[in-house]
Design a protein around this motif. Structure first.
Motif, PDB file in Angstrom:
ATOM      1  N   LEU A   1      -2.746 -13.022   6.970  1.00 15.00           N
ATOM      2  CA  LEU A   1      -3.109 -11.904   7.834  1.00 15.00           C
ATOM      3  C   LEU A   1      -4.230 -11.097   7.189  1.00 15.00           C
ATOM      4  CD1 LEU A   1      -2.661  -9.999  10.228  1.00 15.00           C
ATOM      5  CD2 LEU A   1      -0.887  -8.856   8.875  1.00 15.00           C
TER       6      LEU A   1
ATOM      7  N   ILE B   1       3.897 -10.591   8.985  1.00 13.34           N
ATOM      8  CA  ILE B   1       2.717 -11.433   9.178  1.00 13.34           C
ATOM      9  C   ILE B   1       2.580 -11.809  10.648  1.00 13.34           C
ATOM     10  CG2 ILE B   1       1.620 -13.631   8.592  1.00 13.34           C
ATOM     11  CD1 ILE B   1       1.666 -11.685   6.265  1.00 13.34           C
TER      12      ILE B   1
ATOM     13  N   GLY C   1       1.439  -8.839  12.716  1.00 13.83           N
ATOM     14  CA  GLY C   1       0.037  -8.526  12.450  1.00 13.83           C
ATOM     15  C   GLY C   1      -0.907  -9.535  13.079  1.00 13.83           C
ATOM     16  N   LEU C   2      -0.555 -10.826  13.028  1.00 16.76           N
ATOM     17  CA  LEU C   2      -1.379 -11.850  13.668  1.00 16.76           C
ATOM     18  C   LEU C   2      -1.445 -11.631  15.171  1.00 16.76           C
ATOM     19  CD1 LEU C   2      -0.232 -15.053  11.723  1.00 16.76           C
ATOM     20  CD2 LEU C   2      -2.494 -14.003  11.655  1.00 16.76           C
TER      21      LEU C   2
ATOM     22  N   SER D   1      -3.849  -8.776  15.716  1.00 18.76           N
ATOM     23  CA  SER D   1      -5.238  -9.070  15.348  1.00 18.76           C
ATOM     24  C   SER D   1      -5.895 -10.050  16.302  1.00 18.76           C
ATOM     25  CB  SER D   1      -5.294  -9.649  13.933  1.00 18.76           C
ATOM     26  OG  SER D   1      -4.778  -8.750  13.003  1.00 18.76           O
TER      27      SER D   1
ATOM     28  N   ARG E   1      -3.288 -18.771  11.201  1.00 21.64           N
ATOM     29  CA  ARG E   1      -1.963 -19.173  11.668  1.00 21.64           C
ATOM     30  C   ARG E   1      -1.420 -20.350  10.857  1.00 21.64           C
ATOM     31  NH1 ARG E   1      -2.375 -20.190  17.892  1.00 21.64           N
ATOM     32  NH2 ARG E   1      -0.340 -21.100  17.442  1.00 21.64           N
TER      33      ARG E   1
END
Length: 512
Positions: free
Chosen positions: A40, A83, A86-87, A90, A35
């Motif tokens: 990512l 990004i 995706g974060l 994930s 972060r």
């Protein structure tokens, strides 16, 4: 060490950009590190960790990644929105977690004392990521709207889910100006104008689906209020039965809308699904032999084979002027987004009388009220009686979550109110949602329509010519037409929705 960079303008297919990163790759890079540096982890292959970033990382950062993962690193450039999404996938990053982890002392200057400070703050990674996560979380939770409301000492963040506003943990008050400016930048709006309402538009891709976001800002005494309306373009249009119409009325509706000419109206308050119903109708009657043109404000969904026109009031292009132009385009079917004034109403009715099939919407409480509304606009009753074929009034209620549906004891107050309105005792079993992970503890998931279908027959045309009230028209069709309230009770008895929802949505209409 191996590094490669790709252009942000890459293949936007779901497989290329929106593929969720694998768990092994995510475990190699701590969430705080990912972060902090907007990285990512995508996947690992042949001893190489593939990572996405918003720009080419420094050599020092790549060395850190090599130490953390024990692998060589390949970097691909992606947009901040990709990004952030995706974060979220994930590491299950939520708005709540981002807000908890914000360095409020560092963010204290985000409010800014001049336009330059605010613009700089709006492009800070913290603000960019927070806005992206707010939007992606709203889409994941099936929200239709995002509300950001400023008050003296706090901001309120709310999502409208299944028609109900649900509060979320608020961002720090001192980030308000930066958040609003970030949204304005995304929507191509004027960030220097803070004292007049503005409208803008954002287009993104989320999990392979194109999403259009309508943005509206409004000045208040404590700053600008912002509303984002989320419209997923890839959503499938539903058949009338899927919207909530029972089979007999669905067949009746299909017969009404397939007439070669005439006027058909849907009515109800804002947000009751009128336009969605008309889109479903247009989809059902479309064929290459018919030329279908719509004029809308705005165009909410794109229909294949249909020419759709947005109005532009600021340029003098209104429903009335657009409708006149449409009639010179030799259409077979015309949909007018809303009849707002006598001029539009008269043009639409005369089009229906001259061989066109016309669909539109009105704001009335019930189906018979559409007749008196048109008369109040100044339309002659003989024109209404000659052109109007049917009116469909509707409301939206929340569906009980099927995963946690359970038998319900009816609260005494709800029972008394329904029995008073219905004129007879309640019987049968009713259901409610207990709350589960599927519905995030709410007990409801999704919505469906309640409908009131009025077919204009010879007897009703006589009543219209005599300028009879909507109450008289409603009394003539009692027992033949299922009212909104009766439809709600039937769906509650079937276990599809709850009695509380029927009372919330229909009690005022039933009182009238």
């Amino acid at each position: 060490m191996q590094t490669t960079t790709s252009s942000p303008d890459v293949d936007s297919s779901p497989q290329a950009i929106h593929r969720p990163p694998s768990d092994p790759a995510a475990r190699l890079v701590p969430v705080d590190f990912a972060r902090k540096h907007n990285l990512l982890p995508l996947h690992t292959r042949n001893g190489i960790l593939h990572v996405a970033a918003i720009s080419q990382p420094t050599a020092e950062l790549i060395d850190d990644l090599r130490l953390l993962s024990g692998m060589e690193v390949t970097v691909e450039v992606r947009s901040p929105a990709e990004i952030a999404e995706g974060l979220t996938d994930s590491y299950q990053i939520t708005v709540e977690r981002m807000i908890e982890d914000l360095d409020t002392a560092q963010a204290a200057g985000a409010e800014g004392k001049n336009l330059h400070d605010i613009e700089v703050a709006a492009n800070e990674p913290t603000v960019v990521n927070l806005v992206n996560v707010i939007i992606s979380t709203a889409l994941r939770e099936r929200a239709s709207d995002i509300h950001l409301l400023p008050f003296e000492s706090a901001i309120e963040l709310r999502y409208r889910i299944d028609g109900i506003l649900q509060p979320k943990p608020p961002p720090p008050r001192n980030l308000h100006a930066a958040l609003v400016s970030r949204i304005k930048i995304m929507a191509d709006m004027n960030i220097a104008e803070r004292f007049l309402p503005q409208d803008g538009h954002i287009q993104i891709h989320h999990r392979g689906e194109r999403v259009d976001i309508r943005v509206g800002t409004m000045p208040t005494i404590h700053g600008e209020s912002v509303v984002l309306r989320l419209l997923a373009r890839n959503n499938r249009l539903l058949e009338p039965e899927e919207l909530g119409l029972d089979a007999p009325r669905a067949r009746l509706l299909k017969s009404l809308v397939r007439k070669p000419h005439g006027l058909f109206l849907t009515t109800g308050p804002t947000g009751s699904g009128k336009t969605t119903t008309l889109y479903s109708v247009l989809q059902g009657i479309y064929s290459p032999e018919k030329k279908i043109i719509t004029i809308e404000d705005p165009v909410e969904y794109e229909l294949n084979g249909v020419a759709q026109i947005p109005v532009k009031p600021s340029r003098g292009f209104t429903f009335a002027t657009g409708l006149r132009a449409i009639l010179r385009q030799d259409p077979d079917v015309v949909m007018v987004g809303e009849i707002r004034d006598a001029e539009t109403a008269e043009i639409a009715i005369r089009a229906a009388l001259t061989g066109h099939q016309v669909f539109s919407t009105l704001h009335t409480n019930d189906a018979p009220g559409a007749v008196t509304r048109l008369i109040d606009m100044g339309i002659e009753p003989f024109l209404i009686a000659s052109s109007l074929d049917g009116v469909l009034a509707q409301r939206l209620v929340r569906r009980i979550c099927p995963a946690c549906r359970t038998r319900a004891d009816i609260p005494a107050a709800v029972r008394d109110q329904i029995e008073r309105l219905n004129g007879r005792p309640l019987s049968g079993e009713y259901s409610t949602g207990a709350g589960c992970p599927e519905c995030r503890g709410v007990g409801y998931r999704g919505r469906l329509g309640l409908f009131e279908l009025l077919v204009i027959n010879r007897e009703l045309r006589e009543l219209i010519l005599q300028r009879r009230s909507s109450a008289e028209i409603k009394s003539r069709v009692r027992g033949v037409m299922t009212t909104l309230f009766e439809d709600g009770l039937a769906k509650a008895a079937a276990g599809v929705t709850s009695l509380e929802e029927v009372v919330r949505v229909c009690s005022a209409d039933a009182e009238e």
